[in-house]
Motif scaffolding. Sequence first.
Motif, PDB file in Angstrom:
ATOM      1  N   LYS B 161      33.260  39.586  42.266  1.00 35.65           N
ATOM      2  CA  LYS B 161      33.901  40.801  42.476  1.00 35.65           C
ATOM      3  C   LYS B 161      33.411  42.078  42.863  1.00 35.65           C
ATOM      4  O   LYS B 161      33.965  42.779  43.528  1.00 35.65           O
ATOM      5  CB  LYS B 161      34.676  41.111  41.191  1.00 35.65           C
ATOM      6  N   LYS B 164      30.499  43.189  48.010  1.00 39.11           N
ATOM      7  CA  LYS B 164      31.421  43.798  49.165  1.00 39.11           C
ATOM      8  C   LYS B 164      30.660  43.445  50.389  1.00 39.11           C
ATOM      9  O   LYS B 164      29.487  43.357  50.734  1.00 39.11           O
ATOM     10  CB  LYS B 164      31.723  45.439  49.153  1.00 39.11           C
ATOM     11  N   TYR B 168      34.148  45.617  54.660  1.00 36.18           N
ATOM     12  CA  TYR B 168      35.117  45.975  53.299  1.00 36.18           C
ATOM     13  C   TYR B 168      35.845  47.139  53.768  1.00 36.18           C
ATOM     14  O   TYR B 168      35.008  48.209  53.904  1.00 36.18           O
ATOM     15  CB  TYR B 168      34.202  45.954  52.076  1.00 36.18           C
ATOM     16  N   GLU B 170      39.011  47.816  51.503  1.00 32.08           N
ATOM     17  CA  GLU B 170      39.745  48.280  50.112  1.00 32.08           C
ATOM     18  C   GLU B 170      39.809  46.734  49.348  1.00 32.08           C
ATOM     19  O   GLU B 170      39.798  45.755  49.962  1.00 32.08           O
ATOM     20  CB  GLU B 170      41.102  48.739  50.459  1.00 32.08           C
ATOM     21  N   ASP B 171      39.977  46.836  47.937  1.00 29.69           N
ATOM     22  CA  ASP B 171      40.178  45.736  47.067  1.00 29.69           C
ATOM     23  C   ASP B 171      41.205  44.830  47.652  1.00 29.69           C
ATOM     24  O   ASP B 171      41.000  43.647  47.726  1.00 29.69           O
ATOM     25  CB  ASP B 171      39.987  46.407  45.716  1.00 29.69           C
ATOM     26  N   HIS B 172      42.275  45.703  48.014  1.00 25.65           N
ATOM     27  CA  HIS B 172      43.339  44.814  48.094  1.00 25.65           C
ATOM     28  C   HIS B 172      44.328  45.272  49.327  1.00 25.65           C
ATOM     29  O   HIS B 172      44.014  46.365  49.777  1.00 25.65           O
ATOM     30  CB  HIS B 172      44.355  44.824  47.053  1.00 25.65           C
ATOM     31  N   LYS B 173      45.015  44.235  50.194  1.00 27.25           N
ATOM     32  CA  LYS B 173      45.699  44.414  51.170  1.00 27.25           C
ATOM     33  C   LYS B 173      47.020  45.012  50.604  1.00 27.25           C
ATOM     34  O   LYS B 173      47.445  44.779  49.361  1.00 27.25           O
ATOM     35  CB  LYS B 173      45.763  43.328  52.141  1.00 27.25           C
ATOM     36  N   LYS B 277      37.552  34.300  49.572  1.00 30.99           N
ATOM     37  CA  LYS B 277      37.142  36.127  49.396  1.00 30.99           C
ATOM     38  C   LYS B 277      38.249  36.668  50.056  1.00 30.99           C
ATOM     39  O   LYS B 277      38.915  37.721  49.373  1.00 30.99           O
ATOM     40  CB  LYS B 277      35.789  36.354  49.958  1.00 30.99           C
ATOM     41  N   GLU B 280      41.410  36.428  47.925  1.00 28.67           N
ATOM     42  CA  GLU B 280      41.523  37.391  46.833  1.00 28.67           C
ATOM     43  C   GLU B 280      41.974  38.611  47.120  1.00 28.67           C
ATOM     44  O   GLU B 280      42.492  39.501  46.364  1.00 28.67           O
ATOM     45  CB  GLU B 280      40.448  37.328  45.918  1.00 28.67           C
ATOM     46  N   ARG B 281      41.724  38.995  48.363  1.00 27.42           N
ATOM     47  CA  ARG B 281      42.170  40.327  48.801  1.00 27.42           C
ATOM     48  C   ARG B 281      43.702  40.532  49.133  1.00 27.42           C
ATOM     49  O   ARG B 281      44.118  41.354  49.131  1.00 27.42           O
ATOM     50  CB  ARG B 281      41.252  40.882  49.839  1.00 27.42           C
ATOM     51  N   ASN B 561      48.239  40.497  44.154  1.00 26.37           N
ATOM     52  CA  ASN B 561      47.241  39.683  44.808  1.00 26.37           C
ATOM     53  C   ASN B 561      46.664  38.568  43.584  1.00 26.37           C
ATOM     54  O   ASN B 561      46.452  39.074  42.484  1.00 26.37           O
ATOM     55  CB  ASN B 561      46.408  40.405  45.353  1.00 26.37           C
TER      56      ASN B 561
END
Lengths: 231, 606, 223
Positions: B161, B164, B168, B170-173, B277, B280-281, B561
């Motif tokens: 996690k 990156k 990269y 952001e962590d999440h869309k 990967k 998970e985003r 997510n």
Amino acid sequence: MYGLGILKGMAITMKHFVDSYLDDIFWAARGGRYYNDEALKVRQGLKGKGVKTVFYPEEKLSVPERFRFVPFLVTDDPPPGQKWGKDWCTSCGICAKVCPPQCIWIERGVQPNGRPKPEPNQFYIDIDICMNCGFCMEFCPFDAIKLDHDYELASYDRTTAHIHDKERLSKPLSYWREIAPKKAAAEAAIRDHVDELKAWKKANGRDADPSTAPKMTEENTKQLFYRGEYY
Amino acid sequence: MSEMILDDQPQDDGTAVNQNPVERAAALLKERFPDAVTDDTRDGYTGLMVSADKLVEVATALRDDIGFDYLSSVTGVDQINDNKMEVVYHTYSIDQGGSGLVLHVQVDRDNPVLPSLTPIWPGADFQEREAWDLLGIHFDGHHDLRRILTWDGFAGHPLRKDWKEVFYEEDHKPFGSRWPGGEVFRAEEKTVYGKNVRYPEGWLPTGDEYDVETEMYTGITYTRDQQSGMKTDKLTVNMGPQHPSTHGVFRMVVTLDGETVIDLKPVMGYLHRNHEKIGERNTFIQNLPYTDRLDYLSSMSNNHGYVLAVEKLLGSTVPERAEWIRILMVELTRICNHMWALGFLLNDLGALQTPMLYFYLERELILDFFEEAAGSRMMCNYMRFGGVAYDLPDYVREQETISFLEELIYEHIPAVLDQGDGLMTNNEIVRARSIGVGILSREDAIAYSTAGPVLRASGAQYDVRRAEPYSYYESLDFDIPVRYNGDIYDRYLIRMDEMRQSLRILEQVLPHIKATKGAPIVDGKPQYAIRMPNAGESYGRVENPKGELGYYVTTRRRESNPDRYHVRAPSFINLTPLGKMCEGHKVADIVAILGSIDIVLGEVDR
Amino acid sequence: MTAENSAAGSPDIVVPDELGNNVVITNIAKLLDPVYNWGRRNSVWPMVFGLACCAIEMICTAASRYDLARFGMEVFRATPRQSDLMIVSGTVTKKMVPTIVRLYNQMPEPRYVLSMGACASGGGPFKEGYNVVDGIDKFIPVDVYVPGCPPTPQALINGLIALQEKIDQQSIATVPWYRKSDPTTDLVPVPVLGPDLVDLRQLNLIKAEALKAKETAEAETAV
């Protein structure tokens, strides 16, 4: 027995070979087997016999209404002398949020007083990222973004041709009606229907019996993504 | 019918018969290893928590004494919040069927070392290598713990996690840069190199590190033959990644003695597209179109597995019509896929092009239907959580849909299968090249975790549609074909049989499709921003044309997510015994054996 | 006729007006070009080279329904030495790109590259991934891009026709492969796999960046 397999295979090939010519004779008096829309339809269906080739680019295999390629934006039919009319997009950003590869960039319009204006200032789609999934079209509450049927986009340079801006994306409603007539009609019916429903609710109050509310025709509902109570 | 769907959920008493073995096994294990085995009490999790030092004993007992002899999937999970690395094992019983026993093993994140399960289940081989490659979990006792999807020398373990990418954001869309102030950019313009590359700090290219191939060839000795007069070396031949018969970008390092294969090492990762990967985003719904691109020949079935996994988490129900449509689509996909697979197998056997072309013509007709229904020939993106995206179209190629399907299912495809059958099944060349080649015994097939036609051709009658029925498969009348020789010919026959069984299923589905005309096709209004009501894990598995396709999804409460998103890819795991199957055969047979496994690289490498 | 001839052929020779209909001034290249291009455009042999999903559509294009044989392109060659066209059909990963560049180098000229689908053109939906190359044109020159994910067979044929049109534009006198020391005919250095993909053309930049990073780190520790 050795050689039997080869003979069988050749028999099948021969059958297809002969079928093509028989089909040719059949179509000879009906406008020809090739370059003939009627013949193409039959040839590409289940009833087709013999050679099935689509002679692209002379004949083109039609794409269905639901066909998905890169997106475009719907505008009003243009006033005379202009290319397109008012944007349907309100720059609500749902398409940009739902887009799986995040290929949509929207710059929201701003009113003179600084508050957001319900239309996009700029709208970009990077078609080198777009995966033609159709989520933008599916979740757009304003029917403003649609997936195009024009797949003939080959280009020599991707730096200039592959980021579509608002100008490149905008197409008038008449175009959408042309490529997806049933769907466009159903969407228009739904929009009318929603207005009708609102009017009905206003007239009858909250406690009215919902079964008396106006209904969509089945024909129209079928063309749409299922949308719950239509919004 | 909607009650029936609920019955598929394991917690309901409808499947109590199936569930008993799992509970019994769990109880037995707890009794036998009181210190090492406990229930997994985390919210939404099932199965057992096993301590790492007793894992081998527990697994041995599970396999030998309790009868859970099939290790379906090994999943590494980065539990960064607890500073743990977790490995999840899904085990099943081939003979009993039913749901699986899930073992969770947690180890320290900074020094994640686990005993390897390859001595017990050789099928864990590639999966453990994958967990090492992507998560940096070390498996003690693994005979060949090298990177598998990335390359040797790759910096870092990308699925962690805190790792990156270059691009990269952001962590999440969704990303904040897209709206409302969306200023378009190309990600590569923002890096110094103008490319998707980054180098570790202080790294200077010297030229020494470029030789990443050396490790591949270690252990290969170049000995002269002992026979007097013969001066031959063992020869190492590289097949792929660009090779017409590898079905994509797959590579095999083959060691030959003369023309006989002594050793074969598959090398993959040439199409590693970072599915997990990115997954998970993504939000839950954004993963759907990505699943299309896993096994790109059977996108509908991929959708099905994923929506099943997420529906378990969401607890949504599927309307009856949607279920029937799903089965219709999935079985047509199976026919499509097998047609492609057999076409290519024959191509590999030397029947260049012609049989392939006849099969593809029929596949085109099915694709026409998919295009008409879903909008795209290959990337259907058709299923939604709680249903399907659209109802069936009215017309397919100017013919009414139902009459099109009837003609296709009752007349067209059977005729094509008969034609293919007549051409190939008794063809002397096909038989000479395939009978007795690439044999995989039943024991090996189970131990190597193979699935689908490969497993069933080796005599194990295991099909997820029967073993742990989902959708309406329980109420459908069809057989699970099984063959016992485990060679290429049997794998060919199995696919022929399966297509006929699919037709049988389709014949039963059509009346339901007709009867449910106009019924709703999705449960409620599809949402684009789904938040999971509950935390937990979910494993949705379906019988993909290639074998068992499983999606392992974990999430936290109110998350939009997945926390961990792992795909148990049948093509990938079916490749594990490839080396064993090829040993002792000739080079030309490798191609045929690979063709008979039927891999799709999008799924192998993900 | 006259004006065009004198302009395109040789501007030095002036044709008297009265001979305008009888005299055509041309050069060998101009005479040969149609034949030369006709020959090449109708026998573009692609390489059997499938990368990902798009490869399936490429095979479908070559199969019976769309039949590339109509364009003289049905001869899919398994070796780069015999092929004229590389259809980069699918996602290009970092692990694969050295192979692709090597294959490209092995193709004899005239050679063309068609980038099929969003992934090959610009990374596609997988662009954000750590193992994906954001466009094959970062490494080898691309002649035609076909967008779509995946492009349908008809879209691919459209791209191939675009390639044929491009071939028609070429002239035997100016094509790079008959000229010495044309930079476009040089071999592309094969990228190598280090901790990340290393494009050898950027070695100096990589070194400079590493030194810069070192200097900043030293400056920080000094402070």
